[in-house]
Design an enzyme around this catalytic site. Structure first.
Site, short mmCIF file in Angstrom:
data_model
loop_
_atom_site.label_atom_id
_atom_site.label_comp_id
_atom_site.label_asym_id
_atom_site.label_seq_id
_atom_site.Cartn_x
_atom_site.Cartn_y
_atom_site.Cartn_z
N CYS A 2 0.72 -1.08 0.00
CA CYS A 2 -0.24 0.06 -0.02
C CYS A 2 1.03 1.42 0.06
O CYS A 2 1.74 1.34 0.89
CB CYS A 2 -0.87 -0.08 1.09
SG CYS A 2 -2.14 -1.26 1.32
N ARG A 38 4.10 -0.29 -4.82
CA ARG A 38 3.93 -0.82 -3.50
C ARG A 38 2.73 -1.62 -3.62
O ARG A 38 2.25 -2.42 -2.61
CB ARG A 38 3.75 0.35 -2.19
CG ARG A 38 5.05 1.02 -2.33
CD ARG A 38 4.93 2.35 -1.33
NE ARG A 38 4.80 1.84 0.34
CZ ARG A 38 6.06 1.46 0.83
NH1 ARG A 38 7.09 2.07 0.39
NH2 ARG A 38 5.83 0.94 1.92
N TRP A 88 -2.55 -2.85 -1.78
CA TRP A 88 -2.43 -4.17 -1.87
C TRP A 88 -3.05 -4.77 -1.15
O TRP A 88 -3.05 -4.94 0.36
CB TRP A 88 -0.72 -4.63 -1.61
CG TRP A 88 -0.43 -5.93 -2.05
CD1 TRP A 88 -0.06 -6.37 -2.97
CD2 TRP A 88 -0.44 -7.14 -0.80
NE1 TRP A 88 0.28 -7.85 -2.84
CE2 TRP A 88 0.00 -8.37 -1.67
CE3 TRP A 88 -0.79 -7.13 0.50
CZ2 TRP A 88 0.38 -9.42 -0.99
CZ3 TRP A 88 -0.65 -8.45 1.01
CH2 TRP A 88 -0.13 -9.68 0.27
N ASN A 114 -2.36 1.62 5.60
CA ASN A 114 -1.47 0.49 5.29
C ASN A 114 -1.16 -0.47 6.39
O ASN A 114 -1.02 0.02 7.43
CB ASN A 114 -0.15 1.04 4.79
CG ASN A 114 1.12 -0.06 4.53
OD1 ASN A 114 0.47 -1.10 4.01
ND2 ASN A 114 2.12 0.57 4.40
N GLY A 115 -1.13 -1.78 6.35
CA GLY A 115 -1.14 -2.60 7.53
C GLY A 115 -2.46 -3.55 7.73
O GLY A 115 -3.34 -3.61 6.85
N GLU A 497 17.83 -17.61 -7.36
CA GLU A 497 17.44 -16.19 -7.67
C GLU A 497 16.74 -16.24 -9.23
O GLU A 497 15.95 -15.46 -9.47
CB GLU A 497 18.47 -15.32 -7.39
CG GLU A 497 18.29 -13.95 -8.15
CD GLU A 497 17.36 -13.14 -7.42
OE1 GLU A 497 16.60 -13.46 -6.48
OE2 GLU A 497 17.01 -12.09 -8.04
N LYS A 501 12.89 -15.08 -10.02
CA LYS A 501 12.92 -13.98 -11.22
C LYS A 501 11.82 -14.60 -12.23
O LYS A 501 10.92 -13.85 -12.59
CB LYS A 501 13.95 -13.47 -11.82
CG LYS A 501 15.07 -12.88 -11.00
CD LYS A 501 14.43 -11.18 -10.92
CE LYS A 501 13.79 -11.19 -9.54
NZ LYS A 501 14.75 -10.93 -8.31
N GLU A 504 8.23 -15.06 -10.66
CA GLU A 504 7.32 -13.85 -10.22
C GLU A 504 7.08 -13.05 -11.56
O GLU A 504 5.91 -12.29 -11.54
CB GLU A 504 7.97 -12.90 -9.18
CG GLU A 504 9.37 -12.37 -9.53
CD GLU A 504 10.23 -11.42 -8.44
OE1 GLU A 504 9.34 -10.99 -7.60
OE2 GLU A 504 11.44 -11.45 -8.26
N HIS A 520 19.66 -36.86 -6.26
CA HIS A 520 18.90 -37.34 -5.06
C HIS A 520 17.25 -36.91 -5.23
O HIS A 520 16.79 -37.11 -4.42
CB HIS A 520 19.48 -36.69 -3.81
CG HIS A 520 21.18 -36.56 -3.56
ND1 HIS A 520 21.57 -37.92 -2.96
CD2 HIS A 520 22.09 -35.92 -3.85
CE1 HIS A 520 22.78 -37.80 -2.95
NE2 HIS A 520 23.33 -36.73 -3.57
N LYS A 623 5.93 -4.22 -3.66
CA LYS A 623 7.21 -3.91 -3.89
C LYS A 623 7.76 -4.24 -2.06
O LYS A 623 8.85 -4.76 -1.93
CB LYS A 623 7.76 -2.57 -4.22
CG LYS A 623 9.06 -2.49 -4.11
CD LYS A 623 9.94 -3.12 -5.20
CE LYS A 623 11.35 -2.97 -5.25
NZ LYS A 623 12.11 -3.94 -5.81
C1 F6R Z 1 11.88 -10.60 -5.71
C2 F6R Z 1 11.89 -9.45 -4.49
C3 F6R Z 1 11.44 -10.07 -3.27
C4 F6R Z 1 12.19 -9.18 -2.14
C5 F6R Z 1 11.73 -9.43 -0.74
C6 F6R Z 1 12.62 -8.54 0.44
O1 F6R Z 1 12.25 -10.12 -6.72
O2 F6R Z 1 12.11 -8.48 -4.86
O3 F6R Z 1 11.74 -11.30 -3.13
O4 F6R Z 1 13.59 -9.32 -2.36
O5 F6R Z 1 10.36 -9.30 -0.69
O6 F6R Z 1 12.22 -7.28 0.07
P1 F6R Z 1 13.27 -6.34 1.10
O7 F6R Z 1 14.65 -6.60 0.41
O8 F6R Z 1 12.68 -4.97 0.58
O9 F6R Z 1 13.17 -6.64 2.21
#
Ligand code: F6R
Length: 628
Positions: A2, A38, A88, A114-115, A497, A501, A504, A520, A623
């Site tokens: 949010c 966000r 969100w 937010n929350g 990682e 990517k 998502e 395994h 985000k």
């Molecule tokens: C994936 C991504 C998330 C963040 C995770 C932690 O691309 O961006 O997995 O890495 O939510 O977020 P931060 O770094 O803001 O604590």
């Protein structure tokens, strides 16, 4: 999660009274545009102006553009104050009726949030009993009615907010505006982000500085459990107990343009391209006049660093993979055991943490609730916490004993790219710093590690310039429905990682494995044509893993996999087993993740783009994850 914007100002009539204008609406919509990363389930705005009997408002499910279209069709009046929200969804689906702001007192008071208000059900029951009719399924509407009731009793919005927050359990940032008081916005924060922007004849509130950086770079951090009241000419902070509070002012160190796309097709594309700069900026200015490495804000005595006997890295998602990479380097350089733990698991397993533990929290946003809670838990157990964070003025650094900033600039795309490589860089700096303080490495050894790191930005640039071949490969794989990623040693977290990517962004099943684990179990997944990325260590690596990974390539290829290999320039041994090769420049083993991650980022971005997906705002995500 949010995005929240609040604004009061600016036009002043000749009689020195604040007069309405369209600026509040413009500022809030621009702030929401910059905060949309966000959350983008819905957006809404509420406006106040002198003489209004009820607030003007608009809200729409979906992205901000839906709200903007709604306002074009049904223009909003001029105003003196405004609040805006991009959502969100937590309580209640992403619909028009659940979009914020939520109104109370017959439209005379509006609230954004937010929350999560955890005791909303009992508060709602009480309000329903008192005859309140609810128009949404949200916890926020409960907050709006409680604040409105307190306002009726006090006729003071700040005091109303203060009384109301005493009734809420959970986490929240709340902003309120009232028709009776059209030059005031009141905000409250409890375990959720809120910063103040200080203007000239106008003031701002935002979930982060992106909300107002186009208008002012003067910002103020608030502490937890504070209430802030802004008018065009004043900013007043009190604590939840009513005592005067104080914010800490600072200057935002990035320009509004840094938050724009700058000619790239997406923020993600731009941020991938910014990685050489982000790494270089994170390394900049770290050596003092005596040639010793230094961190940013450290209130941990060197004797404590010398005494620690374990390090626990806590983080989530991509940041956790950065931590996992760093573990190899820190253990190797400092000979301290390093554990890496997902922040949301950490405090629930009763971890063994004491004053000899250094907890390293890694977070781009500095607001991730899981990580913040783990930081608090660690400190309660007596551990020192050092955070590696990108967003200035955020909560995690403020609640840590020391901070090392990644100077990556604002990361807007939901999928993390430049923050990841900057986090690895910063964690490596920490490893070198510890090796220096603890005497594990001689100064000239640290110098040579630092020089190897300083050579990385140019090599990252080379990998980015080779991106067209990665993109062409991605375009050819539009119909892939499952992709595996294999790596060993530091290549293992990079594999995970790469899989994250792809999941998502392209909504494809993807998994990262330690290549040694293949036999395994996971090798049963290999089928004719299944794409498998393999990250190959340098043939010069003294880990001896190169030949093992080359064998793994052959094993999956023999079973029909399509092998997509990331290998160092000149690694002839892999050529014959690779269906596609993405070459990266030579570098020391521990630095390879900084290069190997780049083709995986480009691949996921391009495949998602080819599928017509929004790479900056993937579905269901936000985000900054500020709820647990
Ligand atoms: C994936 C991504 C998330 C963040 C995770 C932690 O691309 O961006 O997995 O890495 O939510 O977020 P931060 O770094 O803001 O604590």
């Amino acid at each position: 999660m949010c995005g929240i914007v609040g604004y009061v100002g600016k036009a002043v009539a000749p009689d020195n009274k604040v007069s309405p204008s369209h600026r509040p609406q413009e500022v809030v919509l621009e702030g929401l545009r910059r905060l949309e990363y966000r959350g983008y389930d819905s957006a809404g705005i509420a406006l106040a102006a002198p003489g209004m009997t009820e607030l003007a408002s608009a809200k729409k499910a979906g992205k901000l553009t839906n709200l903007k279209n709604e306002i074009l069709q049904n223009p909003l009046p001029e105003a003196t104050a405004a609040i805006g929200h991009t959502r969100w969804a937590t309580h209640g689906g992403p619909t028009d009726r659940n979009a914020h702001p939520h109104l109370a007192d017959n439209g005379r008071l509006a609230v954004i949030h937010n929350g999560i208000i955890e005791n909303f059900a009992e508060l709602k029951a009480e309000l329903v009993e008192a005859g309140v009719t609810f128009l949404s399924d949200t916890d926020t509407e409960v907050a709006a009615h409680i604040i409105a009731r307190c306002y009726k009793g006090t006729e003071d919005l700040t005091e109303a907010m203060r009384l109301a927050v005493g009734r809420f359990r959970g986490t929240f940032t709340l902003l309120a505006v009232a028709a009776e008081d059209p030059t005031t916005v009141v905000g409250a924060r409890h375990d959720s982000p809120l910063v103040v922007g200080l203007g000239d004849g106008e003031n701002f509130l935002g979930s982060d500085v992106a909300a107002f950086v186009a208008y002012t770079k003067d910002a103020m951090e608030l502490e937890q459990d504070q209430i802030v009241t802004i008018t065009p000419t004043s900013v007043n902070v009190i604590n939840f107990d009513g005592t005067p509070g104080k914010g800490k002012t600072y200057a935002v160190d990035w320009d509004a343009e840094a938050g724009d796309k700058g000619g790239f097709a997406s923020y993600m594309d731009k941020e991938i391209h910014e990685q050489p700069q982000a790494i270089a900026d994170t390394l900049r200015g770290r050596v003092d006049a005596n040639g010793a490495l230094q961190l940013d804000e450290v209130s941990i005595d060197e004797s404590v660093f010398r005494a620690i006997d374990q390090i626990i890295v806590i983080a989530c998602g991509t940041a956790a993979y950065a931590g996992q990479v760093a573990r190899y380097a820190i253990e190797h350089w400092c000979r301290i055991p390093v554990e890496i733990e997902l922040a949301h698991e950490f405090r629930y397993r009763d971890p063994i943490v004491n004053e000899k533990t250094l907890v390293v929290a890694i977070s781009q946003s500095g607001e991730t609730m899981d990580t913040l809670m783990a930081v608090r838990h660690a400190r309660e157990q007596g551990a020192k916490v050092l955070s590696i964070v990108n967003a200035q003025g955020s909560t995690i650094p403020r609640e840590s004993d020391a901070v090392l900033y990644t100077h990556a600039g604002p990361e807007i795309a939901v999928a993390s790219t430049k923050a990841f490589t900057a986090q690895i860089t910063a964690a490596y700096l920490l490893g070198m710093y510890l090796a220096q303080v603890r005497g594990n490495k001689f100064p000239d050894e640290i110098d040579s590690l630092l020089s190897a790191l300083k050579a990385i930005p140019a090599k990252v640039q080379t990998v980015i310039e080779r991106g067209e071949y990665v993109k062409a490969t991605a375009r050819s794989m539009k119909s892939a429905d499952s992709v595996l990623f294999l790596g060993r040693h530091v290549g293992y977290p990079v594999a995970m990682e790469g899989a994250l990517k792809l999941k998502e962004l392209a909504y494809i099943h993807a998994e990262g494995f330690a290549a040694g684990e293949l036999k395994h179990g996971p090798i049963a997944l290999i089928d004719e044509g299944l794409p498998v990325f393999i990250i190959v260590p340098s043939p010069r690596s003294r880990t001896g893993l190169h030949s093992k990974v080359v064998s793994n390539i052959q094993e999956v290829r023999a079973r029909g996999a399509r092998t997509l290999v990331i290998a160092e320039d000149g690694d002839d041994a892999v050529r014959q087993f690779a269906d596609e090769i993405f070459w990266i420049p030579n570098c020391p083993t521990l630095m390879q993740p900084l290069l190997a991650a780049i083709p995986l980022q480009i691949f996921a971005m391009e495949l998602a783009t080819t599928k017509g997906l929004d790479v900056d705002q993937p579905r269901n995500l936000a985000k900054s994850v500020t709820v647990e």
